[in-house]
Design a protein around this motif. Structure first.
Motif, mmCIF file in Angstrom:
data_model
loop_
_atom_site.group_PDB
_atom_site.id
_atom_site.type_symbol
_atom_site.label_atom_id
_atom_site.label_comp_id
_atom_site.label_asym_id
_atom_site.label_seq_id
_atom_site.Cartn_x
_atom_site.Cartn_y
_atom_site.Cartn_z
ATOM 1 N N PHE A 1 0.856 -1.178 0.000
ATOM 2 C CA PHE A 1 0.000 0.000 0.000
ATOM 3 C C PHE A 1 0.898 1.237 0.000
ATOM 4 O O PHE A 1 1.745 1.380 0.889
ATOM 5 N N GLY A 2 0.726 2.086 -1.003
ATOM 6 C CA GLY A 2 1.517 3.313 -1.046
ATOM 7 C C GLY A 2 0.628 4.525 -0.883
ATOM 8 O O GLY A 2 0.473 5.072 0.201
ATOM 9 N N CYS A 3 -0.029 4.933 -1.979
ATOM 10 C CA CYS A 3 -0.816 6.158 -1.969
ATOM 11 C C CYS A 3 -2.304 5.908 -1.723
ATOM 12 O O CYS A 3 -2.998 6.752 -1.173
ATOM 13 N N ALA B 1 -2.607 -4.166 -12.859
ATOM 14 C CA ALA B 1 -3.764 -3.465 -12.295
ATOM 15 C C ALA B 1 -3.401 -2.929 -10.918
ATOM 16 O O ALA B 1 -2.637 -3.555 -10.186
ATOM 17 N N ARG B 2 -3.972 -1.777 -10.566
ATOM 18 C CA ARG B 2 -3.696 -1.147 -9.264
ATOM 19 C C ARG B 2 -4.790 -1.544 -8.288
ATOM 20 O O ARG B 2 -5.938 -1.144 -8.426
ATOM 21 N N THR B 3 -4.380 -2.307 -7.318
ATOM 22 C CA THR B 3 -5.370 -2.968 -6.477
ATOM 23 C C THR B 3 -5.892 -2.097 -5.341
ATOM 24 O O THR B 3 -6.853 -2.466 -4.685
ATOM 25 N N CYS B 4 -5.276 -0.935 -5.108
ATOM 26 C CA CYS B 4 -5.755 -0.085 -4.003
ATOM 27 C C CYS B 4 -7.089 0.553 -4.333
ATOM 28 O O CYS B 4 -7.816 0.971 -3.429
ATOM 29 N N VAL B 5 -7.406 0.655 -5.635
ATOM 30 C CA VAL B 5 -8.668 1.285 -6.027
ATOM 31 C C VAL B 5 -9.595 0.298 -6.744
ATOM 32 O O VAL B 5 -10.609 0.699 -7.296
HETATM 33 S S1 FES Z 1 -1.108 2.204 -3.489
HETATM 34 FE FE1 FES Z 1 -0.373 3.719 -4.863
HETATM 35 S S2 FES Z 1 -1.233 3.098 -6.748
HETATM 36 FE FE2 FES Z 1 -2.114 1.765 -5.308
#
Ligand code: FES
Ligand code: FES
Length: 197
Positions: free
Chosen positions: A36-38, A55-59
């Motif tokens: 988890f970054g942003c 794919a960006r899994t945080c969203v």
């Molecule tokens: S945590 Fe930064 S792009 Fe998903």
């Protein structure tokens, strides 16, 4: 309920369908290689492959992965020997390491579609993956190196197959008159013996 394939294995779990896939991977399934970054799809730390694409899994709600095929850094290569993993070690890329899974998963998708990239293509493909340690030069070098490793592996595999094919052909094609003579002679002896008996 969420159902998908994760690193080659079927997974089924009770979870709110709106839960971000990153949470499901890390908290429910214990695969903490993905970071988890942003949390707003801006840094790339949470990148995995969904149906073969980064794919960006945080969203991404887990619902979006229903029935899909997910690959995380833990499943990128059976023996952790993906060309990118080898190149990352050769080039000693990571600093703190936090962004690196996402970098590698992004690069893996990129190289699959662009196996012989130019510098400009590498820069463009990796531009969305941020590294707070500023390891960009080494990341760039390793992506290029991975392309070379993949190409060398493909060549040696083809050469290996050719060697095998040659060996097989040679084995089948060699004419050994002694073997034939032996066979004929043996048969002849048998026939003669039978004849005598
Ligand atoms: S945590 Fe930064 S792009 Fe998903
Ligand atoms: S190696 Fe530290 S954030 Fe990239």
């Amino acid at each position: 309920m969420a159902n998908f394939t994760l690193n080659g294995k079927a997974v089924s779990l009770e979870v709110d369908p709106q839960t971000p896939l990153l949470w499901v991977l890390r908290e429910h399934l214990g695969l903490t290689g993905t970071k988890f970054g942003c949390g707003i799809a801006q840094c790339g730390a949470c990148t995995v492959h969904l149906n073969g694409t980064a794919a960006r899994t945080c969203v991404l709600p887990v619902l979006a992965a229903e029935g899909g095929d997910i690959v995380t850094i833990e499943g990128l290569a059976e023996n952790d020997d993906h060309p990118l993993q080898q190149a990352w070690i050769e080039e000693q890329v990571p600093q703190c390491g936090y962004c690196q899974s996402g970098q590698i998963m992004q690069a893996a998708d990129f190289l699959k579609n662009t196996p012989d990239p130019t510098d400009e293509q590498v820069t463009a493909a990796m531009a969305g993956n941020l590294c707070r340690c500023m390891a960009y030069v080494r990341i760039h070098r390793a992506v290029k190196r991975a392309a070379t490793i993949a190409s060398e592996r493909a060549t040696s595999q083809v050469n290996g197959q050719q060697t095998d094919a040659t060996a097989t052909t040679a084995g089948v094609g060699i004419f050994d008159p002694r073997a034939t003579a032996g066979t004929v002679s043996h048969s002849a002896v048998e026939e003669t013996s039978h004849g005598k008996v």
